[in-house]
Design an enzyme around this catalytic site. Structure first.
Site, PDB file in Angstrom:
ATOM      1  N   ASP A  20      16.266  29.954   8.992  1.00 60.15           N
ATOM      2  CA  ASP A  20      17.441  29.076   8.974  1.00 60.15           C
ATOM      3  C   ASP A  20      17.844  28.721   7.543  1.00 60.15           C
ATOM      4  OD1 ASP A  20      19.470  27.555  10.121  1.00 60.15           O
ATOM      5  OD2 ASP A  20      18.240  25.753  10.202  1.00 60.15           O
ATOM      6  N   ASN A  22      20.784  30.191   5.857  1.00 60.79           N
ATOM      7  CA  ASN A  22      21.587  31.187   5.138  1.00 60.79           C
ATOM      8  C   ASN A  22      22.985  30.668   4.799  1.00 60.79           C
ATOM      9  OD1 ASN A  22      19.407  32.844   5.523  1.00 60.79           O
ATOM     10  ND2 ASN A  22      20.392  34.171   7.019  1.00 60.79           N
ATOM     11  N   ARG A  24      24.064  27.514   4.546  1.00 57.52           N
ATOM     12  CA  ARG A  24      24.043  26.448   3.550  1.00 57.52           C
ATOM     13  C   ARG A  24      23.749  26.995   2.148  1.00 57.52           C
ATOM     14  NH1 ARG A  24      20.021  22.786   6.719  1.00 57.52           N
ATOM     15  NH2 ARG A  24      20.086  24.620   8.073  1.00 57.52           N
ATOM     16  N   TRP A  25      22.880  27.997   2.091  1.00 61.24           N
ATOM     17  CA  TRP A  25      22.557  28.630   0.817  1.00 61.24           C
ATOM     18  C   TRP A  25      23.818  29.236   0.200  1.00 61.24           C
ATOM     19  CZ3 TRP A  25      22.656  33.400  -1.541  1.00 61.24           C
ATOM     20  CH2 TRP A  25      21.782  33.613  -2.621  1.00 61.24           C
ATOM     21  N   ARG A  33      29.548  32.569   4.482  1.00 60.09           N
ATOM     22  CA  ARG A  33      28.224  32.573   5.109  1.00 60.09           C
ATOM     23  C   ARG A  33      27.552  33.946   5.047  1.00 60.09           C
ATOM     24  NH1 ARG A  33      26.927  28.433   8.500  1.00 60.09           N
ATOM     25  NH2 ARG A  33      25.735  29.875   9.796  1.00 60.09           N
ATOM     26  N   HIS A  37      23.501  35.621   4.453  1.00 59.57           N
ATOM     27  CA  HIS A  37      22.777  36.598   5.273  1.00 59.57           C
ATOM     28  C   HIS A  37      22.368  37.807   4.439  1.00 59.57           C
ATOM     29  CE1 HIS A  37      23.769  34.128   8.636  1.00 59.57           C
ATOM     30  NE2 HIS A  37      25.046  34.441   8.659  1.00 59.57           N
ATOM     31  N   SER A  65      20.509  34.638  17.951  1.00 53.26           N
ATOM     32  CA  SER A  65      20.354  33.987  19.252  1.00 53.26           C
ATOM     33  C   SER A  65      21.545  34.295  20.155  1.00 53.26           C
ATOM     34  CB  SER A  65      20.223  32.471  19.077  1.00 53.26           C
ATOM     35  OG  SER A  65      21.480  31.903  18.755  1.00 53.26           O
ATOM     36  N   GLU A  67      23.318  32.116  21.439  1.00 57.75           N
ATOM     37  CA  GLU A  67      24.353  31.164  21.039  1.00 57.75           C
ATOM     38  C   GLU A  67      25.119  31.628  19.796  1.00 57.75           C
ATOM     39  OE1 GLU A  67      21.225  30.347  21.745  1.00 57.75           O
ATOM     40  OE2 GLU A  67      21.400  29.051  23.525  1.00 57.75           O
ATOM     41  N   ASN A  68      24.496  32.506  18.999  1.00 58.45           N
ATOM     42  CA  ASN A  68      25.159  32.990  17.780  1.00 58.45           C
ATOM     43  C   ASN A  68      26.401  33.820  18.074  1.00 58.45           C
ATOM     44  OD1 ASN A  68      22.072  33.463  15.881  1.00 58.45           O
ATOM     45  ND2 ASN A  68      23.414  31.684  16.036  1.00 58.45           N
ATOM     46  N   ARG A 194      13.828  21.203  14.665  1.00 56.86           N
ATOM     47  CA  ARG A 194      14.072  21.535  16.071  1.00 56.86           C
ATOM     48  C   ARG A 194      13.695  22.988  16.306  1.00 56.86           C
ATOM     49  NH1 ARG A 194      19.254  20.431  13.935  1.00 56.86           N
ATOM     50  NH2 ARG A 194      20.468  22.316  13.486  1.00 56.86           N
TER      51      ARG A 194
END
Length: 248
Positions: A20, A22, A24-25, A33, A37, A65, A67-68, A194
């Protein structure tokens, strides 16, 4: 030098990682984004290499995921293209280091080109024995458990399975991870606390380690730090400390 802090007799057999941070980086560097990655590949490379060096038998990476799929189309398309390139580029290294590639998740939902490249690498590395690298792709634990329950109900209706005979081990055999041991250590990067729908059944007694390091910055020393922390813990599996000592 840091190897001295590691107990080589207590290396986790199976490590799972929620990669987790990527986005924000990339944002910190005023980029899109996908830039994060792209720069996360080195973190994957170093983690795989270090796990193999230490004798970890299984490494599961939460790569994409279910959800991605809800992310912006441009990001998803970029991720799929990056995945194909990464698999193609890294397969020779997996071969050289005797590492087998496997997947869990609803891989049928992946684009055809992605599935083809993935299957080729799985086939090419199928006889490797040093370590198994498992990519969780189009995966979520709720999807996995739902899918397992649907298969169990179907088999029960076909008289292949008696409802009264269903145990924890029965369900385990229907999960995508049936061929692998449960993780000993789960690492999540980026400072989030989480699990994000990852291996919920399998991590019942897994040790959890959270680090503020964003995934593109994760290196071998970060992995060592997680393992050192793991080695300080007493794993009791619901028993008392005295019981575990008496069993040893």
């Amino acid at each position: 030098m840091e190897d001295k802090a590691l107990d080589m007799n207590n290396i986790p057999r199976h490590i799972a990682v929620i990669m987790d941070g990527n986005g924000r980086w990339a944002k910190q560097r005023s980029h899109e984004r996908i830039f994060g990655h792209q720069n996360a590949i080195e973190a994957v490379r170093q983690t795989v290499e270090r796990c193999a060096e230490l004798g970890v038998e299984y490494l599961t990476l939460y790569a994409f995921s279910t959800e991605n799929w809800n992310r912006p189309k441009a990001e998803v398309d970029g991720l799929m293209a990056l995945l194909v390139k990464c698999i193609r580029d890294e397969t020779p290294t997996l071969q050289k280091n005797n590492i087998r590639l496997q997947t869990i998740g609803n891989t049928a939902s992946l684009p055809g080109s992605t599935r083809a490249e993935l299957q080729k690498s799985i086939d090419d590395t199928g006889d490797n024995t040093r370590m198994t690298l498992i990519l969780a792709l189009s995966y979520s634990s709720r999807w996995e458990v739902k899918n397992a329950l649907q298969q169990i109900v179907s088999d029960a209706q076909s008289n292949k399975l008696s409802p009264g005979d269903i145990t924890d081990d029965t369900l385990r055999q229907y999960l995508d991870t049936a061929a692998y041991p449960d993780p000993d250590l789960l690492i999540r990067t980026s400072g989030e606390y989480r699990i994000s729908n990852f291996l919920l059944w399998q991590i019942a007694y897994t040790e959890l380690y959270f680090t503020p390091t964003l995934w593109p910055d994760f290196r071998k020393q970060d992995l060592d730090n997680a393992i050192i922390d793991y080695q300080k813990r007493e794993r009791r599996y619901g028993k008392t400390g005295d019981q575990m000592k008496n069993n040893n």
